[in-house]
Design an enzyme around this catalytic site. Sequence first.
Site, PDB file in Angstrom:
ATOM      1  N   ASP A  69       6.557  -0.212  -3.353  1.00  0.00           N
ATOM      2  CA  ASP A  69       6.848  -0.921  -1.935  1.00  0.00           C
ATOM      3  C   ASP A  69       7.030  -2.351  -1.796  1.00  0.00           C
ATOM      4  O   ASP A  69       7.204  -3.024  -0.862  1.00  0.00           O
ATOM      5  CB  ASP A  69       5.562  -0.584  -1.057  1.00  0.00           C
ATOM      6  CG  ASP A  69       5.321   1.009  -0.806  1.00  0.00           C
ATOM      7  OD1 ASP A  69       6.329   1.623  -0.760  1.00  0.00           O
ATOM      8  OD2 ASP A  69       4.180   1.331  -0.806  1.00  0.00           O
ATOM      9  N   SER A 108      -8.142  -1.976   4.128  1.00  0.00           N
ATOM     10  CA  SER A 108      -8.080  -0.561   4.498  1.00  0.00           C
ATOM     11  C   SER A 108      -7.075   0.258   4.942  1.00  0.00           C
ATOM     12  O   SER A 108      -5.967   0.454   4.285  1.00  0.00           O
ATOM     13  CB  SER A 108      -9.239  -0.592   5.636  1.00  0.00           C
ATOM     14  OG  SER A 108      -9.890   0.884   5.567  1.00  0.00           O
ATOM     15  N   ASP A 125      -9.078  -2.890  -0.742  1.00  0.00           N
ATOM     16  CA  ASP A 125      -9.598  -1.480  -0.502  1.00  0.00           C
ATOM     17  C   ASP A 125      -8.970  -0.581   0.516  1.00  0.00           C
ATOM     18  O   ASP A 125      -9.472  -0.078   1.446  1.00  0.00           O
ATOM     19  CB  ASP A 125     -11.272  -1.714   0.055  1.00  0.00           C
ATOM     20  CG  ASP A 125     -12.048  -0.577  -0.533  1.00  0.00           C
ATOM     21  OD1 ASP A 125     -11.838  -0.106  -1.568  1.00  0.00           O
ATOM     22  OD2 ASP A 125     -13.111  -0.270   0.269  1.00  0.00           O
ATOM     23  N   HIS A 174     -17.073  -2.367   1.553  1.00  0.00           N
ATOM     24  CA  HIS A 174     -15.734  -2.069   1.962  1.00  0.00           C
ATOM     25  C   HIS A 174     -14.985  -3.495   2.211  1.00  0.00           C
ATOM     26  O   HIS A 174     -13.913  -3.720   1.648  1.00  0.00           O
ATOM     27  CB  HIS A 174     -15.545  -1.059   3.205  1.00  0.00           C
ATOM     28  CG  HIS A 174     -14.327  -0.867   3.629  1.00  0.00           C
ATOM     29  ND1 HIS A 174     -13.374  -0.337   2.557  1.00  0.00           N
ATOM     30  CD2 HIS A 174     -13.594  -0.523   4.758  1.00  0.00           C
ATOM     31  CE1 HIS A 174     -12.236   0.134   3.100  1.00  0.00           C
ATOM     32  NE2 HIS A 174     -12.246  -0.119   4.418  1.00  0.00           N
ATOM     33  N   ARG A 216       1.723   6.907   1.149  1.00  0.00           N
ATOM     34  CA  ARG A 216       0.645   5.756   0.884  1.00  0.00           C
ATOM     35  C   ARG A 216       1.202   4.585   0.224  1.00  0.00           C
ATOM     36  O   ARG A 216       2.235   4.481   0.255  1.00  0.00           O
ATOM     37  CB  ARG A 216      -0.657   6.551  -0.125  1.00  0.00           C
ATOM     38  CG  ARG A 216      -0.082   6.809  -1.328  1.00  0.00           C
ATOM     39  CD  ARG A 216      -1.094   6.798  -2.459  1.00  0.00           C
ATOM     40  NE  ARG A 216      -0.662   7.773  -3.705  1.00  0.00           N
ATOM     41  CZ  ARG A 216       0.169   7.085  -4.599  1.00  0.00           C
ATOM     42  NH1 ARG A 216       0.432   5.630  -4.248  1.00  0.00           N
ATOM     43  NH2 ARG A 216       0.429   7.715  -5.571  1.00  0.00           N
TER      44      ARG A 216
END
Length: 495
Positions: A209, A164, A190, A275, A204
């Site tokens: 990355d 998350s 997720d 989730h 984000r």
Amino acid sequence: MSVAKILCCLLLTCHLSEGKKLKGNRTVVDTEQRRVLKVKQPYVSSSIFRLFLEGEDTCTVDPLQLHTLTSCGFNSSNPLIIITHGWSVNGMMSSWVFRLARALKANLIDVNVVVTDWLSLAHQHYPIAVQSARTVGKDIAHLLQSLQAQYQYPVRKAHLIGFSLGAHTSGFAGSYLGGSEKIGRITGLDPAGPLFEGMSPTDRLSPDDAEFVDVIHTFTHERMGFSVGIKQAVAHYDFYPNGGDFQPGCDLQNIYEHVAQYGLIGFEQTVKCSHERSVNLFIDSLLNKDKQSVAYRCSDNSAFDKGVCLDCRKNRCNTLGYNIKKVCVGTSKRLYLRTRSRMPYKLYHYQLRIQFINQTETIEPSLTISLAGTKEESREIHITFTEMIAVNRTYTFLITLDRDLGDLMLLKLRWEGSNLWKNMWNRVQTIIPWGGWKRKPLLTVGKISVKAGETQERTCFCAMENDVQHVEVLQDKVFVRCKEETTKPCRRRHS
């Protein structure tokens, strides 16, 4: 809207009124934050890093005193996995953290597993926790640079797993690290959607990355203008199990099962079921190595449902979870798959292609098929057409089964017709029992083939009898694997 969805939406909505202001007034991160961190400068971490031992036992590591790593049992010869949790509603460490840590240690054995504890920052209003995610990303980057300086530990041996909000936190760690060497892998489970959906890659998780970034999207169902998980592709490989919006077994009707399994927190499990399915799918890939879930590249979920995307050529398919094939790709790849509602989650994907020579004008077609292979037989599978059957047209369908049938040998087909047709035919038979109609309407079947997604093997089927492949209403018609000489055109066309 189900109660579970309403609660989930309200939970986030109460924290997002402030967040919308932040999103509108977001400024570019200052250049000082973007500079490479200097290990020599004193750095006070806002996060606590705990080296996982066993069970729920951990050993706290002090980045300023790296000898604590050695005393905790850190082995610089082994890979490093850093687990980072997300936003916390209750300020407690989620149970999935230790389940994932145990699965990693038990199945990989020679690995260092570190848990990032940032509960003090995560247990805030959601928009504030979002801002703190950058701070935690910097903490992780500093830890990696300290290892690099003290132990000559290459950061490419590090694998960050974030759930998350923790997924974006892991991404920030990769961007703060800077330098020519990147983190080896980041897995986003997720990644959070609110305040991240539609943002630039620097704000984000993104493919830049780490050397390799993979993401599992499981709760992108949009309500009240946002979704819990991010919808957009943010990795080299983005997996969308069951379309990525909602997961089987996570409806309110499953609350009794969750209460039986988790006790009083069963209702909470129902709310966050979809989730956290991303975490459970990843754990499943570690525990069930003989049942690895395979996903297939496709333009969208609607096309995947039609069964047109079960292709593995040129890296169009990949394994979901820890054992993914880390293939370098230029742009984000979206991959889709179907799963079961519980572990092991693997389903076997089959593509059914069936051609009809004639046409049905007034009767809605509805077929039932079953397959038999060298290992297993399938249950009856209902195939529903959304349109009338056209002349000389081939239709494609996606079939999923929870077992591997082996080499396909036999296909049984029945034309169900519609309830209206069944009633009409029964009445005609009653009124004119001697057969006022000479014979029932026929479907004339042309080519039938089934392709197994996991093996990429395509099998063509021919009628058992040496007649034209007619199928009557309510008749079971058996087709067998075609002889080799008859399958060549089929294989050459669809391989």
